[in-house]
Design a protein around this motif. Structure first.
Motif, PDB file in Angstrom:
ATOM      1  N   PHE A  27       0.858  -1.189   0.000  1.00 39.29           N
ATOM      2  CA  PHE A  27       0.000   0.000   0.000  1.00 39.29           C
ATOM      3  C   PHE A  27       0.891   1.235   0.000  1.00 39.29           C
ATOM      4  N   GLU A  28       0.693   2.121  -0.961  1.00 36.76           N
ATOM      5  CA  GLU A  28       1.514   3.328  -1.107  1.00 36.76           C
ATOM      6  C   GLU A  28       0.619   4.561  -0.973  1.00 36.76           C
ATOM      7  N   ILE A  30       0.842   9.007  -0.871  1.00 36.32           N
ATOM      8  CA  ILE A  30       1.636  10.221  -1.049  1.00 36.32           C
ATOM      9  C   ILE A  30       0.779  11.414  -0.614  1.00 36.32           C
ATOM     10  N   GLY A  31       1.235  12.124   0.409  1.00 42.99           N
ATOM     11  CA  GLY A  31       0.529  13.328   0.861  1.00 42.99           C
ATOM     12  C   GLY A  31      -0.612  13.060   1.819  1.00 42.99           C
ATOM     13  N   THR A  32      -1.520  12.156   1.465  1.00 39.59           N
ATOM     14  CA  THR A  32      -2.661  11.822   2.313  1.00 39.59           C
ATOM     15  C   THR A  32      -2.822  10.302   2.365  1.00 39.59           C
ATOM     16  N   ILE A  33      -3.560   9.848   3.364  1.00 40.42           N
ATOM     17  CA  ILE A  33      -3.787   8.419   3.533  1.00 40.42           C
ATOM     18  C   ILE A  33      -5.286   8.136   3.509  1.00 40.42           C
ATOM     19  N   VAL A  47       1.342   9.434  11.168  1.00 37.51           N
ATOM     20  CA  VAL A  47       1.605  10.532  10.236  1.00 37.51           C
ATOM     21  C   VAL A  47       1.052  11.839  10.797  1.00 37.51           C
ATOM     22  N   ARG A  48      -0.161  11.804  11.343  1.00 40.34           N
ATOM     23  CA  ARG A  48      -0.739  13.011  11.956  1.00 40.34           C
ATOM     24  C   ARG A  48       0.063  13.443  13.175  1.00 40.34           C
ATOM     25  N   GLU A  49       0.516  12.473  13.946  1.00 38.35           N
ATOM     26  CA  GLU A  49       1.196  12.768  15.207  1.00 38.35           C
ATOM     27  C   GLU A  49       2.572  13.393  14.998  1.00 38.35           C
ATOM     28  N   PHE A  50       3.312  12.923  13.984  1.00 41.88           N
ATOM     29  CA  PHE A  50       4.710  13.322  13.856  1.00 41.88           C
ATOM     30  C   PHE A  50       5.082  13.947  12.519  1.00 41.88           C
ATOM     31  N   ALA A  51       4.144  13.975  11.560  1.00 46.06           N
ATOM     32  CA  ALA A  51       4.400  14.583  10.250  1.00 46.06           C
ATOM     33  C   ALA A  51       5.754  14.163   9.672  1.00 46.06           C
ATOM     34  N   PRO A  52       6.012  12.870   9.529  1.00 47.52           N
ATOM     35  CA  PRO A  52       7.301  12.427   8.992  1.00 47.52           C
ATOM     36  C   PRO A  52       7.406  12.734   7.504  1.00 47.52           C
ATOM     37  N   GLU A  53       8.624  12.837   7.030  1.00 42.90           N
ATOM     38  CA  GLU A  53       8.838  12.980   5.595  1.00 42.90           C
ATOM     39  C   GLU A  53       8.530  11.664   4.889  1.00 42.90           C
ATOM     40  N   GLU A  54       8.894  10.563   5.534  1.00 41.42           N
ATOM     41  CA  GLU A  54       8.567   9.230   5.029  1.00 41.42           C
ATOM     42  C   GLU A  54       8.298   8.305   6.210  1.00 41.42           C
ATOM     43  N   LEU A  55       7.419   7.336   5.970  1.00 40.97           N
ATOM     44  CA  LEU A  55       7.131   6.351   7.013  1.00 40.97           C
ATOM     45  C   LEU A  55       6.813   5.023   6.330  1.00 40.97           C
ATOM     46  N   SER A  56       7.486   3.981   6.767  1.00 41.48           N
ATOM     47  CA  SER A  56       7.231   2.637   6.250  1.00 41.48           C
ATOM     48  C   SER A  56       6.861   1.734   7.422  1.00 41.48           C
ATOM     49  N   LEU A  57       5.751   1.027   7.287  1.00 38.44           N
ATOM     50  CA  LEU A  57       5.239   0.155   8.342  1.00 38.44           C
ATOM     51  C   LEU A  57       5.031  -1.243   7.763  1.00 38.44           C
ATOM     52  N   THR A  58       5.670  -2.250   8.369  1.00 43.46           N
ATOM     53  CA  THR A  58       5.535  -3.635   7.916  1.00 43.46           C
ATOM     54  C   THR A  58       5.018  -4.492   9.059  1.00 43.46           C
ATOM     55  N   ILE A 254       3.438  -7.556   5.170  1.00 42.36           N
ATOM     56  CA  ILE A 254       2.554  -6.589   4.506  1.00 42.36           C
ATOM     57  C   ILE A 254       3.095  -5.190   4.801  1.00 42.36           C
ATOM     58  N   THR A 255       3.402  -4.431   3.765  1.00 39.76           N
ATOM     59  CA  THR A 255       4.064  -3.134   3.939  1.00 39.76           C
ATOM     60  C   THR A 255       3.151  -1.988   3.508  1.00 39.76           C
ATOM     61  N   TYR A 256       3.078  -0.974   4.400  1.00 37.35           N
ATOM     62  CA  TYR A 256       2.360   0.280   4.138  1.00 37.35           C
ATOM     63  C   TYR A 256       3.425   1.382   4.093  1.00 37.35           C
ATOM     64  N   ARG A 257       3.437   2.151   3.012  1.00 38.92           N
ATOM     65  CA  ARG A 257       4.463   3.176   2.873  1.00 38.92           C
ATOM     66  C   ARG A 257       3.821   4.532   2.579  1.00 38.92           C
ATOM     67  N   TYR A 258       4.328   5.550   3.304  1.00 36.68           N
ATOM     68  CA  TYR A 258       3.832   6.929   3.143  1.00 36.68           C
ATOM     69  C   TYR A 258       5.017   7.855   2.912  1.00 36.68           C
TER      70      TYR A 258
END
Length: 261
Positions: A27-28, A30-33, A47-58, A254-258
């Motif tokens: 799941f990819e 960009i900008g919003t989830i 993402v709301r809590e820390f406003a990261p530039e990138e975040l990957s969750l597996t 299963i990977t979620y990437r933002y």
């Protein structure tokens, strides 16, 4: 023969066109989830809590109804913790218990327990200096023009002007300090065993020590809502690495990437 070679060429072309499992995410965003399952809601919360530039969750599998994950890996880039930008924060947790996923969509997310957790935090000199330059430490007595330098040879060095009142006289004191970094309580990063120099011989030592204490801790991971406990500090060129004794390793699943943009 020609037909066989043609089929082989087509098959090989199809294989090359397939995305690499090591590079693509399930799941990819960009900008919003657009959160459509429990794990994407968890991703959206961080993402709301820390406003990261990138975040990957597996994850190895989706959580159960209680919010339990058997294995979870997260990699955050460019995240701010306590006003300090952290270049990279990576951790892997097993036996992780959150509150029920039915509460996540409303923004109520809490990690209550983890059986094991391994973490690595990369902190850049430039990001610490940005925080020091933008924040006032103290009121009547305060720092200005403060900065640090991190090197493998010298450890951490700090330099800045400290405005102090001594016997009704306001002094602008140049203070230089050098020392090591220490992890306190597994969550805070402090300057320890430091030596300091001042440009005014008449300034008592306690004034310089009081000045340095005002910028402690340099980083407070207690504001990060996961049970991270760090042990080691390694000085590198212009950056420091904080970690657990065992480093986190990525995992299949299963990977979620933002990414922000």
């Amino acid at each position: 023969m020609k037909t066989s070679r043609h089929i082989l060429v087509l098959l090989w072309t199809a294989v090359l066109a397939m995305p690499s499992s090591g590079m693509a995410a399930d799941f990819e965003y960009i900008g919003t989830i657009d959160a459509r399952d429990s794990t994407s809601q968890l991703l959206a919360h961080y993402v709301r809590e820390f406003a990261p530039e990138e975040l990957s969750l597996t994850i190895d599998e989706q959580p159960d109804d209680t919010g339990y994950f058997r294995d979870l890996y997260m990699d955050l880039k460019g995240v701010k913790i306590g006003g300090v930008r952290v270049e990279n924060l990576t951790f892997r947790m097993s036996g992780v218990q959150f509150n029920p996923p039915s509460e996540w969509a409303a923004g109520n997310v809490e990690c209550t327990n983890a059986l094991r957790i391994y973490a690595r935090c990369l902190l850049r000199e430039a990001d610490v200096n940005e925080r020091l330059a933008s924040q006032t430490f103290g009121r009547d007595e305060h720092w200005k023009d403060i900065s640090i330098t991190i090197t493998p040879e010298a450890g951490l060095q700090a330099r800045g002007a400290y405005v102090a009142k001594i016997l009704f006289i306001t002094l602008d004191i140049l203070i230089e300090a050098e020392g090591d970094l220490q992890i306190v309580g597994g969550r805070e990063l402090w300057l320890k065993d430091y030596k300091f120099r001042v440009n005014t011989m008449s300034v008592p030592d306690y004034v310089a020590r009081r000045a340095i204490d005002r910028i402690q801790p340099l980083l407070n991971l207690g504001r990060f809502p996961l049970p991270l406990t760090l042990h080691n500090v390694e000085f590198q060129e212009r950056q420091a690495v904080l970690s657990t004794r065992i480093l986190p390793e990525t995992m299949p699943g299963i990977t979620y990437r933002y990414r922000s943009e």
